[in-house]
Design a protein around this motif. Sequence first.
Motif, PDB file in Angstrom:
ATOM      1  N   ALA A   5      39.086  37.009  43.617  1.00  0.00           N
ATOM      2  CA  ALA A   5      38.230  36.605  42.365  1.00  0.00           C
ATOM      3  C   ALA A   5      38.447  37.217  41.297  1.00  0.00           C
ATOM      4  N   PHE A   6      38.564  38.651  41.462  1.00  0.00           N
ATOM      5  CA  PHE A   6      38.451  39.636  40.362  1.00  0.00           C
ATOM      6  C   PHE A   6      39.872  39.339  39.920  1.00  0.00           C
ATOM      7  N   GLU A   7      40.836  39.275  40.419  1.00  0.00           N
ATOM      8  CA  GLU A   7      42.478  38.962  40.018  1.00  0.00           C
ATOM      9  C   GLU A   7      42.414  37.907  39.335  1.00  0.00           C
ATOM     10  N   GLN A   8      41.738  36.540  39.873  1.00  0.00           N
ATOM     11  CA  GLN A   8      41.731  35.467  39.109  1.00  0.00           C
ATOM     12  C   GLN A   8      41.236  35.408  37.692  1.00  0.00           C
ATOM     13  N   THR A 188      43.893  48.692  39.627  1.00  0.00           N
ATOM     14  CA  THR A 188      42.825  47.767  39.171  1.00  0.00           C
ATOM     15  C   THR A 188      41.945  47.367  40.413  1.00  0.00           C
ATOM     16  N   LEU A 189      42.461  46.613  41.297  1.00  0.00           N
ATOM     17  CA  LEU A 189      41.739  45.895  42.289  1.00  0.00           C
ATOM     18  C   LEU A 189      41.092  47.145  43.172  1.00  0.00           C
ATOM     19  N   SER A 190      41.584  48.325  43.389  1.00  0.00           N
ATOM     20  CA  SER A 190      41.119  49.301  44.097  1.00  0.00           C
ATOM     21  C   SER A 190      40.070  50.052  43.196  1.00  0.00           C
ATOM     22  N   HIS A 191      40.118  50.229  42.110  1.00  0.00           N
ATOM     23  CA  HIS A 191      39.304  51.082  41.382  1.00  0.00           C
ATOM     24  C   HIS A 191      38.007  50.471  41.127  1.00  0.00           C
ATOM     25  N   TYR A 192      38.143  49.109  40.587  1.00  0.00           N
ATOM     26  CA  TYR A 192      36.858  48.492  40.167  1.00  0.00           C
ATOM     27  C   TYR A 192      36.149  47.798  41.289  1.00  0.00           C
ATOM     28  N   GLN A 193      35.099  48.429  41.796  1.00  0.00           N
ATOM     29  CA  GLN A 193      34.473  47.648  42.786  1.00  0.00           C
ATOM     30  C   GLN A 193      33.236  46.845  42.791  1.00  0.00           C
ATOM     31  N   THR A 194      32.360  47.309  41.718  1.00  0.00           N
ATOM     32  CA  THR A 194      31.331  46.557  41.333  1.00  0.00           C
ATOM     33  C   THR A 194      31.381  45.829  40.186  1.00  0.00           C
ATOM     34  N   GLN A 199      33.467  43.895  34.946  1.00  0.00           N
ATOM     35  CA  GLN A 199      33.134  43.154  33.546  1.00  0.00           C
ATOM     36  C   GLN A 199      33.629  44.242  32.645  1.00  0.00           C
ATOM     37  N   ARG A 200      33.522  45.635  32.648  1.00  0.00           N
ATOM     38  CA  ARG A 200      34.052  46.783  31.891  1.00  0.00           C
ATOM     39  C   ARG A 200      35.544  46.348  31.721  1.00  0.00           C
ATOM     40  N   MET A 201      36.163  46.286  32.905  1.00  0.00           N
ATOM     41  CA  MET A 201      37.737  46.213  33.031  1.00  0.00           C
ATOM     42  C   MET A 201      38.370  44.812  32.220  1.00  0.00           C
ATOM     43  N   LEU A 202      37.465  43.750  32.681  1.00  0.00           N
ATOM     44  CA  LEU A 202      37.881  42.610  31.606  1.00  0.00           C
ATOM     45  C   LEU A 202      37.705  42.730  30.111  1.00  0.00           C
ATOM     46  N   ASN A 203      36.557  43.685  29.790  1.00  0.00           N
ATOM     47  CA  ASN A 203      36.428  43.845  28.490  1.00  0.00           C
ATOM     48  C   ASN A 203      37.471  44.732  27.869  1.00  0.00           C
ATOM     49  N   ILE A 204      37.967  45.602  28.557  1.00  0.00           N
ATOM     50  CA  ILE A 204      39.139  46.527  28.358  1.00  0.00           C
ATOM     51  C   ILE A 204      40.357  45.483  28.118  1.00  0.00           C
TER      52      ILE A 204
END
Length: 245
Positions: A5-8, A188-194, A199-204
């Motif tokens: 879902a995160f990758e999507q 990315t998929l391994s670092h952002y777990q919460t 959401q912060r990564m999507l903003n970045i």
Amino acid sequence: MNADAFEQALRAKGAYYHIHHPYHVAMYSGTASREQIQGWVANRFYYQIKIPLKDAAIMANCNDPATRREWIQRIIDHDGERQGEGGIEAWLRLGEAVGLDREVLLSQEKVLPGVRFAVDAYVNFARRASWQEAASSSLTELFAPQIHQSRLDSWPAHYPWIDSRGYEYFRKRMSEARRDVEHGLRITLSHYQTYDAQQRMLNILQFKLDILWSMLDAMSMAYELDRAPYHTVTAQAVWHRGVDL
């Protein structure tokens, strides 16, 4: 979100990629003028020469040797292993193919202030952010193969005045971008777990998309609307030309 879902969610950001900007649409639809093509090549060159500095900043902040060993390939891709090789040299040849003198490109005299400020903001982000956040910001590469292919498919037909030898950069980046995406996604998929971290990564990622879009906004003002910086007071390029401040 789980990893899928995160990758999507990351890939959904492609809706805001600069391939959809009217300036880029004009280029691949064949309605861009010679000046607009040359202006894009000259300004995008500033982005190209800053990519190795961005990647070096990521490596400088990274304490993981395995990541550094893999990430360094990005610098080599752009700088080349020796003089006359690499992506920057390929972009200089693209400049010559569209009728620009390489000394003009190297002088940065055609770089618009809006482009310079946007690119510098990206490099400064990479210097200040954690290496994982800076590395993840490179995931606009998810969408890069499509934009390179659009140029390879459309430019030769629409702009026969461009020397075909100038397209080497786009061809080269097709495979490099896919390799870089695979590495960036792993980080990315391994670092952002919460959820909050994701959401912060999507903003970045949106920040990086903003950088690319803003660059084209500046070019639109100068080369489509004839509103280059200071156009109301002078026709001269009075903005600063790369002096470190």
